[in-house]
Design a protein around this motif. Structure first.
Motif, PDB file in Angstrom:
ATOM      1  N   LEU A  59       0.826  -1.212   0.000  1.00 53.26           N
ATOM      2  CA  LEU A  59       0.000   0.000   0.000  1.00 53.26           C
ATOM      3  C   LEU A  59       0.859   1.260   0.000  1.00 53.26           C
ATOM      4  O   LEU A  59       0.473   2.279  -0.570  1.00 53.26           O
ATOM      5  CB  LEU A  59      -0.946  -0.007   1.214  1.00 53.26           C
ATOM      6  CG  LEU A  59      -2.053  -1.066   1.135  1.00 53.26           C
ATOM      7  CD1 LEU A  59      -2.849  -1.121   2.439  1.00 53.26           C
ATOM      8  CD2 LEU A  59      -2.993  -0.792  -0.031  1.00 53.26           C
ATOM      9  N   HIS A  64      -1.226   4.493  -0.897  1.00 52.53           N
ATOM     10  CA  HIS A  64      -2.599   4.355  -0.435  1.00 52.53           C
ATOM     11  C   HIS A  64      -2.611   3.753   0.966  1.00 52.53           C
ATOM     12  O   HIS A  64      -3.411   2.856   1.274  1.00 52.53           O
ATOM     13  CB  HIS A  64      -3.380   3.471  -1.414  1.00 52.53           C
ATOM     14  CG  HIS A  64      -4.865   3.673  -1.343  1.00 52.53           C
ATOM     15  ND1 HIS A  64      -5.693   2.931  -0.548  1.00 52.53           N
ATOM     16  CD2 HIS A  64      -5.665   4.555  -1.965  1.00 52.53           C
ATOM     17  CE1 HIS A  64      -6.937   3.329  -0.692  1.00 52.53           C
ATOM     18  NE2 HIS A  64      -6.950   4.316  -1.548  1.00 52.53           N
ATOM     19  N   PRO A  66      -3.430   3.402   4.922  1.00 54.90           N
ATOM     20  CA  PRO A  66      -4.580   3.852   5.714  1.00 54.90           C
ATOM     21  C   PRO A  66      -4.288   5.228   6.328  1.00 54.90           C
ATOM     22  O   PRO A  66      -3.121   5.618   6.444  1.00 54.90           O
ATOM     23  CB  PRO A  66      -4.709   2.795   6.811  1.00 54.90           C
ATOM     24  CG  PRO A  66      -3.712   1.745   6.531  1.00 54.90           C
ATOM     25  CD  PRO A  66      -2.885   2.134   5.367  1.00 54.90           C
ATOM     26  N   TRP A  95      -2.422   6.180 -10.502  1.00 55.40           N
ATOM     27  CA  TRP A  95      -3.202   4.977 -10.194  1.00 55.40           C
ATOM     28  C   TRP A  95      -3.924   4.463 -11.435  1.00 55.40           C
ATOM     29  O   TRP A  95      -4.624   5.219 -12.112  1.00 55.40           O
ATOM     30  CB  TRP A  95      -4.249   5.289  -9.124  1.00 55.40           C
ATOM     31  CG  TRP A  95      -3.678   5.499  -7.755  1.00 55.40           C
ATOM     32  CD1 TRP A  95      -2.483   5.045  -7.302  1.00 55.40           C
ATOM     33  CD2 TRP A  95      -4.279   6.220  -6.679  1.00 55.40           C
ATOM     34  NE1 TRP A  95      -2.314   5.433  -5.988  1.00 55.40           N
ATOM     35  CE2 TRP A  95      -3.390   6.153  -5.590  1.00 55.40           C
ATOM     36  CE3 TRP A  95      -5.481   6.905  -6.512  1.00 55.40           C
ATOM     37  CZ2 TRP A  95      -3.666   6.738  -4.362  1.00 55.40           C
ATOM     38  CZ3 TRP A  95      -5.763   7.491  -5.296  1.00 55.40           C
ATOM     39  CH2 TRP A  95      -4.853   7.409  -4.224  1.00 55.40           C
ATOM     40  N   TYR A 101      -3.172  -2.154  -8.866  1.00 57.02           N
ATOM     41  CA  TYR A 101      -3.246  -2.965  -7.660  1.00 57.02           C
ATOM     42  C   TYR A 101      -4.211  -4.117  -7.878  1.00 57.02           C
ATOM     43  O   TYR A 101      -5.303  -3.929  -8.403  1.00 57.02           O
ATOM     44  CB  TYR A 101      -3.741  -2.069  -6.527  1.00 57.02           C
ATOM     45  CG  TYR A 101      -3.729  -2.675  -5.157  1.00 57.02           C
ATOM     46  CD1 TYR A 101      -2.537  -2.850  -4.456  1.00 57.02           C
ATOM     47  CD2 TYR A 101      -4.919  -3.040  -4.541  1.00 57.02           C
ATOM     48  CE1 TYR A 101      -2.535  -3.385  -3.180  1.00 57.02           C
ATOM     49  CE2 TYR A 101      -4.915  -3.583  -3.256  1.00 57.02           C
ATOM     50  CZ  TYR A 101      -3.714  -3.739  -2.583  1.00 57.02           C
ATOM     51  OH  TYR A 101      -3.712  -4.263  -1.319  1.00 57.02           O
ATOM     52  N   SER A 109     -14.049  -6.630  -3.394  1.00 55.54           N
ATOM     53  CA  SER A 109     -13.260  -5.635  -4.108  1.00 55.54           C
ATOM     54  C   SER A 109     -13.934  -5.070  -5.349  1.00 55.54           C
ATOM     55  O   SER A 109     -13.385  -4.208  -6.015  1.00 55.54           O
ATOM     56  CB  SER A 109     -11.893  -6.207  -4.487  1.00 55.54           C
ATOM     57  OG  SER A 109     -11.107  -6.303  -3.327  1.00 55.54           O
TER      58      SER A 109
ATOM     59  N   ARG B 215     -15.057   2.446   3.932  1.00 56.01           N
ATOM     60  CA  ARG B 215     -14.048   1.477   4.375  1.00 56.01           C
ATOM     61  C   ARG B 215     -14.076   0.216   3.546  1.00 56.01           C
ATOM     62  O   ARG B 215     -13.278  -0.690   3.757  1.00 56.01           O
ATOM     63  CB  ARG B 215     -14.308   1.098   5.837  1.00 56.01           C
ATOM     64  CG  ARG B 215     -14.212   2.291   6.743  1.00 56.01           C
ATOM     65  CD  ARG B 215     -13.783   1.904   8.146  1.00 56.01           C
ATOM     66  NE  ARG B 215     -13.530   3.133   8.882  1.00 56.01           N
ATOM     67  CZ  ARG B 215     -14.217   3.496   9.946  1.00 56.01           C
ATOM     68  NH1 ARG B 215     -15.134   2.715  10.435  1.00 56.01           N
ATOM     69  NH2 ARG B 215     -13.956   4.636  10.533  1.00 56.01           N
ATOM     70  N   ASN B 217     -13.675  -2.504   0.527  1.00 55.16           N
ATOM     71  CA  ASN B 217     -12.570  -2.710  -0.410  1.00 55.16           C
ATOM     72  C   ASN B 217     -12.864  -2.197  -1.812  1.00 55.16           C
ATOM     73  O   ASN B 217     -11.965  -1.795  -2.526  1.00 55.16           O
ATOM     74  CB  ASN B 217     -12.233  -4.192  -0.480  1.00 55.16           C
ATOM     75  CG  ASN B 217     -11.547  -4.665   0.775  1.00 55.16           C
ATOM     76  OD1 ASN B 217     -10.747  -3.942   1.357  1.00 55.16           O
ATOM     77  ND2 ASN B 217     -11.861  -5.859   1.213  1.00 55.16           N
ATOM     78  N   ARG B 220     -11.580   1.178  -2.389  1.00 52.43           N
ATOM     79  CA  ARG B 220     -10.148   1.203  -2.691  1.00 52.43           C
ATOM     80  C   ARG B 220      -9.915   0.848  -4.159  1.00 52.43           C
ATOM     81  O   ARG B 220      -9.137   1.514  -4.845  1.00 52.43           O
ATOM     82  CB  ARG B 220      -9.425   0.208  -1.774  1.00 52.43           C
ATOM     83  CG  ARG B 220      -7.924   0.167  -2.007  1.00 52.43           C
ATOM     84  CD  ARG B 220      -7.266  -0.915  -1.179  1.00 52.43           C
ATOM     85  NE  ARG B 220      -7.795  -2.212  -1.550  1.00 52.43           N
ATOM     86  CZ  ARG B 220      -7.673  -3.308  -0.800  1.00 52.43           C
ATOM     87  NH1 ARG B 220      -7.063  -3.247   0.358  1.00 52.43           N
ATOM     88  NH2 ARG B 220      -8.173  -4.448  -1.210  1.00 52.43           N
ATOM     89  N   THR B 221     -10.620  -0.183  -4.622  1.00 52.22           N
ATOM     90  CA  THR B 221     -10.479  -0.555  -6.029  1.00 52.22           C
ATOM     91  C   THR B 221     -10.798   0.628  -6.937  1.00 52.22           C
ATOM     92  O   THR B 221     -10.056   0.924  -7.880  1.00 52.22           O
ATOM     93  CB  THR B 221     -11.420  -1.731  -6.378  1.00 52.22           C
ATOM     94  OG1 THR B 221     -11.206  -2.781  -5.447  1.00 52.22           O
ATOM     95  CG2 THR B 221     -11.172  -2.240  -7.781  1.00 52.22           C
ATOM     96  N   GLU B 223     -10.767   3.864  -6.227  1.00 51.69           N
ATOM     97  CA  GLU B 223      -9.768   4.931  -6.121  1.00 51.69           C
ATOM     98  C   GLU B 223      -8.503   4.564  -6.887  1.00 51.69           C
ATOM     99  O   GLU B 223      -7.917   5.385  -7.587  1.00 51.69           O
ATOM    100  CB  GLU B 223      -9.415   5.176  -4.653  1.00 51.69           C
ATOM    101  CG  GLU B 223     -10.453   5.997  -3.924  1.00 51.69           C
ATOM    102  CD  GLU B 223     -10.130   6.146  -2.441  1.00 51.69           C
ATOM    103  OE1 GLU B 223      -9.123   5.573  -1.984  1.00 51.69           O
ATOM    104  OE2 GLU B 223     -10.915   6.832  -1.760  1.00 51.69           O
ATOM    105  N   LEU B 224      -8.090   3.297  -6.735  1.00 49.23           N
ATOM    106  CA  LEU B 224      -6.835   2.890  -7.364  1.00 49.23           C
ATOM    107  C   LEU B 224      -6.965   2.688  -8.870  1.00 49.23           C
ATOM    108  O   LEU B 224      -5.988   2.449  -9.558  1.00 49.23           O
ATOM    109  CB  LEU B 224      -6.289   1.619  -6.694  1.00 49.23           C
ATOM    110  CG  LEU B 224      -5.822   1.822  -5.247  1.00 49.23           C
ATOM    111  CD1 LEU B 224      -5.244   0.547  -4.668  1.00 49.23           C
ATOM    112  CD2 LEU B 224      -4.797   2.944  -5.133  1.00 49.23           C
TER     113      LEU B 224
END
Lengths: 694, 321
Positions: A59, A64, A66, A95, A101, A109, B215, B217, B220-221, B223-224
């Motif tokens: 991360l 990225h 926390p 990114w 990632y 995800s 929070r 996941n 995050r995906t 954003e990334l």
């Protein structure tokens, strides 16, 4: 290996990086002085256990962390640009375009309420000037490229309609869509079944090669490191302890932790009667409680006084490797090394050939609700979780059961324990009929049948001390008085190698490995004839797993008890078991001795399981069979052979329509398969050279 | 999707059926003779007998009727719209209750118009700035508003607004059959008082939803992937984070229809809540039963709407496994 051949250009360079997690009062260091370089096209493995900081490093490279994570010092240079100097708001240009990632938690995800196509197309729309239509075309192209059939259909699906393997393919496509220079993969296959893991690893390797991208591949699995990486760095408690080309590392690890880690994994072809596993005593230090000297010193066989007081520097050797150990020269020269415990376990040469547990035609059916479209009322459909299973466990022996998720192995264990009311069939424990329902079993049966569960986190009531946990069965089932029970509890603690003062601890104060030790102590407290262990090590860290396996073997010798060991890991099961049962969709596919199965698996499913092991020699691998398809849902269980729809050696109609016959194998085992043994034997002749199997 | 809707409607009918049994039981759990309780100790035998006939306990001929029969004839009458006359005032219960329901619905609509957009906005703002000063201000502010009893805020509003304004009255009695626009001036103050309570509640729920989703996941995906912050927020986070908020809004519709007693009392607003209290006070059983049934129907419909919106936003719900 490939290290020298690669062009020298560094894509990623991490210089002296330290990261801490901050709280109101203090800073807890997570990573200390990390250095590494990844070259163009290189796959760099990052190995470590939980608490090693490997995900944090991933991360940090992604920028990225926390919100409470903070880079204390160091540089992260991507293609001669310092990533840490880029303002936060500009990161989105990097990114998904320059670094991507691939996460571990597959199912969470992807956005659960957006269609796959809408989520995939965003990658193109945000970084390119493509029109929506062109972006859609590219998406479809990428879905084909990750070998998913029917791309158009996939784009219209929601994440929950895809399997884990399919989701990981989509995530890989998303990550690579804009041809990034660097891919950060955090345990991308850990939540998949072994057969799926194998094909996803193949796919990732193929994509990385084709794109000529660099990758930081985070994993705890050394088999995967061996299979897919060019270089490997080992992280322990936030420090990089060793960094070397993968092939050299696998042959000749220097750091005592690396050596221990490599020798603690049961390798295929290793059997418990030949050798105990190296266990690394103790556990990974907690964050913020690092030892003063070398972080590994408290667990190190080779530690000197100096190691406990001084922090060793990272030293370079062999021009291309580095290690953080004071004694690396002695180790490299072969003067000292980490030892395997010499207490090899004698084979169970028990004269009596008594059967402890006999199971006949055991079946477990679950009724589940399905709601097919266009019907008002939900229908109930039956799943045969365990279908007509029969086997026996002999006195003092270990029967291993191996299978993927959905194979029914846990249902089988629970049915034996009497925890599934709907179970059918007959069971005998020590020649006494064993009722299928727990409430119909007497105390003696309960005493003689004990279980070690998989998930160590929620098996104990949090308000009971270790002593209370251990004496409960003694008071309730053995009729011991309190005094005697407490004395026995102390003996049990000693048996599982826990210090005496643990007797007054609560479960929360124990680590995962310690909890599993207490669970084993509780299970053997009543001296059961059969211990059922359901995935006893799969939720533990690698360095702790070996010690639990050794402990199970010790306990078995001590008590001459029998064990039913359930695992998805065929290497673990073949190491531990005297006999092996391979299950698929609730049915037995094969039964036999591990030695025979490893030298000639016969059954195509067993062959597949073995081929999927990442530690299998890549040179033989081309001949092996990997399954592109994923385990099917038990609801769709076919009527002939359950494996026929995925079977690489299927004969067609007969496999689909008829229940396969039972065939005996030369080594005394049996398989359920339509293909004659002699034919299977010729096909597989060269796949598993006998000399691999000790 | 169709099967999902049909199943939900089936569940709704079942809910209403069970609720109707409970409502009917109100008249059964009163100890002793219901009519004695209603009419008081001094009531004569003739009055008691009339009452019993009215309530359906006995036939005109004096034979008693079983509770089972009484329930079904009551339910059948209720569904047919024959709700009877009030014991207390003799009014036609149906026109009375539906008129009050109409008033309550107008008030509820204005409350939702005022509070929902503002509350969702504040909740999102607080959730996105979790732990920062703006979050603290919104959280502490909403907490203190929740803490204030409605009659305090109501009286404050009367003091601050009604006493200084010619258009907005302090008491809100409105004419029967008045349209929304005609009633609007009278609605403003009670709506504001109720909105303050809801505002804080919905804002806190929205904040919690946003914080929870941020929070996950998949954020995050997103954003990334390099998406813009606003895209991550509007396309990914909001849709999922508003689910609990929708449930809260649905539940609060029920509260606005039947639970707004204090505010209705302070402003003398003729809503359903006040009618219910009146019916309880006067032991006016038929009116009370009608009020409760109407409230239950509104409540169930609001929840059905929430379920359907959930299903539209969340594809997993439709499949139910």
């Amino acid at each position: 290996m490939r290290d020298e051949l690669l062009p020298g250009k560094d894509i990623l360079e991490i210089q002296d990086l330290s990261v801490a997690y901050t709280s109101a009062e203090n800073e807890i260091p997570v990573l200390r002085n990390i250095n590494l370089r990844i070259k163009k096209g290189q796959v760099y493995g990052l190995v470590g256990e939980s608490g090693s900081g490997k995900s944090t490093l991933g991360l940090a490279v992604m920028r990225h962390l926390p919100t409470n994570g903070k880079v204390i010092q160091g540089k992260i240079i991507l293609d001669s640009r310092d990533l840490l100097a880029i303002p936060r708001k500009d990161l989105r240009n990097i990114w998904g375009r320059e670094i991507s990632y691939v996460p571990q938690d597959l199912y969470s995800s992807l956005n659960p309420s957006m269609r796959i196509g809408d989520q995939l197309i965003e990658v193109f729309l945000t970084h390119t000037d493509l029109s929506k239509n062109d972006a859609k075309g590219r998406s479809l192209g990428w879905i084909s490229r990750v070998h998913l059939p029917n791309p158009d259909l996939i784009t219209r699906k929601y994440p929950h309609e895809l399997s884990g393997g399919q989701i990981q393919r989509i995530l890989a496509a998303m990550a690579l869509a804009n041809h990034p220079q660097l891919l950060v993969l955090d345990e991308p296959t850990t939540s998949l079944d072994v057969t799926t893991e194998a094909v996803i690893l193949e796919l990732l390797g193929e994509l990385i090669r084709e794109e000529n991208t660099s990758a930081l591949f985070i994993t705890h699995n050394l088999g995967i490191v061996n299979k897919i990486t060019d270089r490997v760095a080992v992280l322990y408690a936030g420090e990089l302890v060793e960094d070397a080309p993968t092939d050299l590392f696998m042959q000749d690890p220097i750091h005592p932790y690396s050596q221990g880690l490599l020798m603690s994994i049961p390798k295929i072809g290793l059997f418990k009667k030949n050798k105990a596993l190296v266990d690394i005593p103790g556990q990974v230090p907690a964050l913020g409680k690092l030892p003063k000297g070398c972080v590994f010193a408290p667990r190190c066989q080779l530690a000197l006084d100096r190691c406990h007081n001084e922090r060793p520097p990272l030293e370079f050797y062999r021009n291309d490797s580095s290690v953080r150990c004071f004694r690396w020269r002695e180790i490299q020269a072969g003067k000292i090394k980490v030892n395997t415990p010499e207490r090899s376990l004698p084979p169970n040469h028990l004269p009596e050939d008594r059967t402890v547990l006999s199971v006949q035609n055991l079946g477990v059916d679950y009724k589940i609700r399905t709601s097919p479209k266009r019907k008002v009322l939900a229908q109930k459909q039956e799943i045969k979780a365990v279908n007509d299973v029969s086997f026996q466990v002999g006195k003092g022996r270990t029967l291993g059961i191996v299978g993927e998720s959905g194979s029914g192995k846990t249902s089988l264990a629970l049915a034996i324990m009497g925890l599934i009311d709907s179970a059918t069939g007959a069971m005998d424990l020590l020649e006494m009929q064993l009722p299928t329902q727990l409430s119909n079993r007497n105390d003696q049966m309960l005493r003689n049948l004990q279980m070690v569960f998989q998930n160590h986190d929620d098996i104990f009531p949090p308000y009971l001390t270790v002593q209370e946990i251990l004496i409960r069965p003694l008071l309730n089932l053995a009729g011991l008085g309190r005094k005697k029970a407490e004395k026995r509890a102390k003996e049990l603690l000693a048996l599982v190698h826990l210090p005496e003062n643990y007797i007054h601890k609560y479960p929360l104060q124990l680590s995962g490995g310690e909890k599993q030790r207490v669970a084993i102590a509780r299970a053997v407290a009543l001296n059961p004839d059969l211990l059922v262990a359901d995935e006893p090590i799969s939720s533990l860290d690698a360095s702790v797993q070996a010690s639990i396996l050794n402990l199970l073997n010790e306990v078995q010798q001590e008590y001459r008890s029998s064990t039913l060991l359930i695992s998805h890991n065929i290497a673990v099961v073949t190491y531990m078991a005297d006999e092996l049962l391979v299950m698929y969709l609730g049915q037995i596919m094969q039964h036999g001795k591990p030695g025979e199965i490893l030298s000639a698996p016969y059954h195509p499913y067993t062959e597949t399981l073995l081929s999927s092991l990442p530690e299998m020699n890549p040179d033989n691998l081309s001949a092996f069979t990997l399954l592109e398809t994923e385990p099917i849902h038990p609801l769709e269980s076919p009527k002939g052979c359950p494996f026929h729809s995925r079977c690489p050696r299927s004969l067609g109609r007969i496999c689909a329509d008829q229940v396969p016959p039972r065939q005996s194998t030369p080594g005394g085992g049996m398989i359920f398969c339509h293909i004659p043994i002699s034919v299977l034997k010729t096909i597989q002749k060269d796949l598993f050279p006998i000399d691999r199997v000790g | 999707m169709l099967s999902f809707v049909l199943r939900r409607i089936g569940l709704l009918v079942l809910t209403l059926f069970i609720a109707s049994i409970l409502v009917f039981l109100i008249s059964q759990v009163i100890p002793g003779d219901v009519c004695r309780v209603i009419l008081g100790r001094e009531a004569g035998d003739a009055a008691l007998q009339t009452c019993r006939i009215d309530l359906g306990y006995v036939t005109e001929g004096g034979e008693s009727i079983s509770a089972f029969h009484r329930y079904f004839s009551w339910l059948a009458d209720f569904i047919k719209g024959v709700w009877g006359r009030s014991f207390a005032t003799g009014e036609n219960i149906k026109t009375w209750v539906t008129g009050r329901l109409n008033n309550s619905l107008m008030l509820a609509a204005l409350v939702l118009i005022i509070s929902v957009p503002l509350a969702v906005f504040l909740g999102i703002l607080a959730g996105l700035n979790e732990g920062k000063w703006i979050d603290s201000i919104i959280s502490i502010g909403s907490l203190s508003v929740v803490g204030l009893p409605e009659f305090v805020t109501s009286i404050l509003l009367i003091n601050l607004v009604a006493f200084r304004s010619d258009t907005i009255p302090a008491t809100s009695s409105i004419l029967i059959g008045a349209s929304f626009w005609e009633a609007l001036p009278s609605l403003v103050l009670p709506a504001l008082a109720a909105s303050l309570v809801l505002l804080a509640y919905i804002a806190r729920m929205t904040r919690a939803g946003v914080v929870h989703e941020l929070r996950q996941n998949y954020v995050r995906t997103a954003e990334l992937k390099g998406l813009k912050r606003s895209t991550v927020l509007f396309r990914h986070v909001l849709r999922n984070s508003l689910m609990p908020t929708i449930t809260v809004i649905a539940i609060s519709i029920g509260w606005l229809i039947s639970g707004l007693v204090v505010v209705e009392n302070v402003f003398n607003y003729p809503g359903l809540g006040r009618l219910m209290i009146f019916a309880i006070d006067r032991r006016d059983l038929p009116t009370l039963q009608a009020c409760v049934m109407v409230a239950v129907v509104v409540f169930a419909l609001a929840n059905l709407a929430a379920d359907l919106i959930h299903a539209l936003l969340n594809p997993r719900i439709k499949f139910d496994n």
